[in-house]
Design an enzyme around this catalytic site. Structure first.
Site, PDB file in Angstrom:
ATOM      1  N   GLU A 106       0.908  -1.356   0.003  1.00 42.04           N
ATOM      2  CA  GLU A 106      -0.163  -0.214  -0.047  1.00 42.04           C
ATOM      3  C   GLU A 106       0.985   1.299  -0.124  1.00 42.04           C
ATOM      4  O   GLU A 106       0.600   2.298  -0.692  1.00 42.04           O
ATOM      5  CB  GLU A 106      -0.931  -0.077   1.321  1.00 42.04           C
ATOM      6  CG  GLU A 106      -1.936  -0.934   1.121  1.00 42.04           C
ATOM      7  CD  GLU A 106      -2.970  -1.296   2.108  1.00 42.04           C
ATOM      8  OE1 GLU A 106      -2.220  -1.559   3.173  1.00 42.04           O
ATOM      9  OE2 GLU A 106      -3.931  -1.000   2.074  1.00 42.04           O
ATOM     10  N   GLU A 126      -3.959  -9.582   3.169  1.00 40.48           N
ATOM     11  CA  GLU A 126      -4.509  -9.438   4.368  1.00 40.48           C
ATOM     12  C   GLU A 126      -5.706 -10.455   4.595  1.00 40.48           C
ATOM     13  O   GLU A 126      -6.146 -10.773   5.857  1.00 40.48           O
ATOM     14  CB  GLU A 126      -5.267  -7.944   4.478  1.00 40.48           C
ATOM     15  CG  GLU A 126      -3.946  -6.907   4.645  1.00 40.48           C
ATOM     16  CD  GLU A 126      -3.554  -6.394   3.452  1.00 40.48           C
ATOM     17  OE1 GLU A 126      -3.439  -7.142   2.607  1.00 40.48           O
ATOM     18  OE2 GLU A 126      -2.947  -5.053   3.475  1.00 40.48           O
TER      19      GLU A 126
END
Ligand code: T1G
Ligand code: NAD
Length: 699
Positions: A106, A126
């Site tokens: 990210e 995730e």
């Protein structure tokens, strides 16, 4: 907490983020990155910035260890770093090596450019921790890589290699030489090219296939069974198309926080650490010598032997396969070939690779021919006298240093070691699960006499074979099968009391088990345990309740899928279980003979009665030291028996339920039924308000 440093290479400011071993974003690190970024902005000699990881270069994302403890209020977070990068007037290039995952990706997605060395993997894993990416990944990735690629990466958590990531538009360049040099050269090119420097947030997500969301949702709902995170991931990516960027990021965060607070996420984070703890074995360390295993032999080419031989071939280790029955050996070779051909036909393996692997398996006709191999695995019938005889012969023909392992499911491996006293330091159990070439679990059965070197060697071999190895002590059934007994016992009782095979199986698949116990029995073959029950009938306490349902099925020749009938019936060539009125009648007869009044049984009762015996026996196994930790038991049940990973395994699920509640239910059931004696450790923990995790922490 680690830190970050800034060095100058000409006009390029290189920020190196250092937090060994994987540069996870621990508290303190985002603040350090912000400080170095600000210094680079303030330095007029710096015209471009490179962001890279120290050590091996990984960016593993948020610090999973810090979850669950509040983030210090004064400390900035990754979500402060990301907008600071985007505000930078000087182009920022992320230079990636090794793994760039989760929050690491990210952060990289917020940079103007991304480059990586050839072996880098980028991903948003995730979902495997029970939540979607929470720092804008679900909004930026579809804008860079397109919706289809982003959706697959985020929902499945599977990373992409550098070449694929470049193809998808995530990476701007793949570097073959020195990464830092490549990064500095790339940054200099960006300086020369001048502004504007692109940001993912300014792009529009590209959607090629408007059906993708519906199709993915359907796929996820079919397999999710109560699991939330994969659907949450999909919702976040959908948001990227529906909302403006900043609103999308806020929405993603709300979904992320909801998921992070869930039992599902607590369970999956537990499994992450359990998978790493299981490798730690007292008495075995980096200094323990490990023998090289360059060749192996498998004795007994039945269901297990052929699968075990395939495991070795898959790992590139030459293996000899022996059976006393030449026909069995022939059948095994044909089955191995057909298994490989199936993989080639499905596009999983190249034809040449398959031939090379088959070529590593050498059939041998006599036990003498195992001589010269480094390790022999015995996988003959489950009979002590036979195994003893095989061990004696093996001891006389094997090289002095060779290790002999048994694949026994239940038998006393200490006794087998005692058969070969000169070699007892090199004897242990290697309990594979069926089909051995598919199932990841390997129970490594630690005999009283096994040497640390042998244990370390077999643990390392397990990893080479792609297995997750769990050390178990010697007892009847080790960890997994010993626990299984109470589970299957309740299945028999529930059938007699009124539940149908379908009701039992759907209650347990509804809970999340990969398959229900009746369907599993039909798949594995009901005759195997029938033979064992008959052999051990004299050991059974006649005053204790016993269900005859499974025996009666076997008496009718209903052995499961292989005979077209078991708890269910099967159309020829099909594996789809079909409820069978004949079975319902048989069960009703058994119940009538035993004087049981049948009744409707709800899914909750089925789940409790099947799963609480697992917890209870698990507690005994932990107390006796058969398992090193409660979390090892979780790993066994997730990888060997289809227990849902997202519930964290048997013991973690019990912790989440509350041991006082589990204990109270077991005590209540024990008032009216046999086989419900609470394990002493369970009673103790319940009365002290403690959990199995507390036991692990104290160890
Ligand atoms: N946090 C804390 N510790 C970590 C860690 C992490 N993210 N990743 C690894 N470790 C520790 C691990 O416990 C072990 O420690 C050691 O590093 C080596 O790991 C905002 C919120 C990177 C592929 O899910 O997949 O970002 O046991 O033995 O086989 O959206 O670790 O030795 O003490 O596994 O070479 C997302 C998880 C986080 C990546 C390396 N990131 N890590 O594998 O070594 S959530 C992940 C891995 C997030 C954002 C959200 C693997 C690896 P110890 P290892 P490896
Ligand atoms: P199987 O009946 O399919 O195969 C056993 C093979 O051993 C047969 O081919 C037989 O001919 C051969 N054999 C018998 N005596 C021999 C001898 N003296 N020398 C060489 N070969 C001999 O059995 P299986 O299911 O493969 O089980 C083998 C072992 O693995 C057992 O100890 C069993 O408990 C264990 N195990 C089985 C499973 C499973 O799901 N089937 C799972 C884990 C472990």
């Amino acid at each position: 907490m680690g830190g970050a440093s800034l060095e100058r290479e000409g006009a390029v400011g290189v920020i190196t983020i250092d937090n060994p071993p994987v540069n996870a974003m621990s508290p303190g690190l985002p603040g350090a990155i912000l400080a170095r970024l600000a210094e680079a902005q303030a330095d007029d000699a710096v015209e471009a910035v490179v962001l890279r990881g120290g050590g091996k270069g990984a960016f593993a994302g948020a610090d999973i260890r810090s979850f669950g403890t509040p983030w210090p209020e004064s400390e900035p977070t990754l979500r402060d770093v990301i907008p600071a990068i985007e505000r930078s007037a000087k182009p920022v290039t992320a230079a990636l090596a090794g793994y760039c995952l989760g929050g690491g990706l990210e952060m990289a997605l917020s940079c103007h450019y991304r480059i990586a060395s050839r072996k880098t993997q980028v991903g948003q894993p995730e979902v495997a921790l029970g939540f979607p990416p929470g720092a804008g990944g679900t909004q930026r990735l579809p804008r860079l890589a397109g919706v289809e690629t982003a959706l697959a990466m985020i929902v499945d958590g599977t990373p992409l290699g550098a070449a694929e990531a470049a193809e998808a538009g995530i990476l701007d360049r793949v570097i073959d030489g020195d990464l830092l040099e490549g990064a500095v050269a790339f940054a200099q090119e960006r300086i020369a090219a001048g502004a504007p420097h692109p940001l993912a947030r300014d792009r529009t997500p590209l959607l090629k296939d408007p059906e993708i969301f519906a199709a993915t949702r359907e796929r996820l709902e079919r397999r999710a069974r109560g699991q939330r995170a994969p659907i949450a991931c999909l919702e976040c990516v959908e948001v990227a198309l529906e909302l403006p960027f900043d609103e999308g990021v806020r929405r993603e965060r709300a979904i992320f926080e909801e998921c992070m607070a869930s039992a599902e996420s607590r369970a999956l984070r537990h499994v992450f650490f359990a998978e790493r703890a299981v490798r730690k074995v007292p008495g075995i360390g980096k200094e323990t010598p490990v023998r090289a295993i360059e060749s192996a032999a498998v004795v007994g080419a039945g269901t297990m032997g052929r699968g075990i031989a395939t495991c070795f071939a898959n790992a590139g280790i030459p293996v000899r396969l022996m059976d006393s029955d030449p026909l069995a050996l022939e059948r095994a070779l044909a089955a191995i070939r057909s298994d490989y051909e199936g993989r080639v036909a499905r596009g999983r393996l190249g034809a040449a690779d398959a031939e090379a692997r088959i070529g590593l398996i050498e059939p041998i006709e006599s036990l003498e021919r195992v001589a010269g191999t480094d390790l022999v695995i015995e996988a003959v019938f489950e009979e002590m006298a036979l195994k003893e005889e095989v061990f004696r012969t093996l001891d006389s023909v094997c090289d002095e240093g060779a290790i002999i392992a048994s694949n026994t499911s239940y038998l006393d491996v200490n006794r087998l070691a005692g058969i070969v006293p000169r070699r007892r330091g090199r004897v242990l159990g290697m309990h594979f699960f069926s089909p051995a070439q598919v199932m990841r679990l390997l129970e490594v059965v630690r005999t009283d006499s096994v040497s640390p070197e042998t244990l370390a060697t077999v643990l390392a071999l397990g990893r080479r074979l792609g297995k997750i190895a769990v050390v178990a002590g010697v007892c009847h059934g080790f960890i997994g099968n010993r626990m299984l007994e109470g589970y299957t016992r309740q299945v028999g009782f529930l059938l007699e009391e009124g539940a149908s095979p379908v009701e039992i199986d759907s209650a347990l698949t509804g809970f999340g088990m990969a398959m229900g116990p009746c369907a599993v029995g039909d798949l594995a073959g009901l005759d195997v345990s029938w033979r064992k029950r008959k052999a051990n009938a004299h050991l059974r306490d006649p005053s204790e309740r016993y269900s005859a349902v499974a025996d009666r099925l076997c008496e009718l020749g209903r052995f499961g899928q292989k005979t077209g009938a078991g708890y269910y019936r099967y159309e020829p060539g099909s594996r789809t279980p079909i409820p069978d009125p004949e079975v319902d009648a048989l069960i009703a007869d058994v119940a009538a003979e035993t004087g049981i009044n049948r009744r409707a049984i709800g899914a909750d009762e089925i789940v409790e009665r099947c799963l609480y015996p697992l917890v209870n026996e698990g507690a005994r196994i932990l107390d006796e030291g058969i398992a090193l930790r409660a979390s090892d038991i979780d790993i066994v049940w997730i990888n060997g028996y289809g227990f849902p990973r997202w519930r964290g395994g048997v013991m973690r699920w019990a912790d989440e339920t509350g041991l006082d509640a589990v204990h109270a239910a077991i005590a209540r059931l024990g008032e009216s039924q046999d086989h419900w004696e609470p394990a002493p450790l369970l009673s103790r923990l319940a009365s002290e308000g403690k959990s199995f995790a507390d036991v692990d922490r104290a160890a």
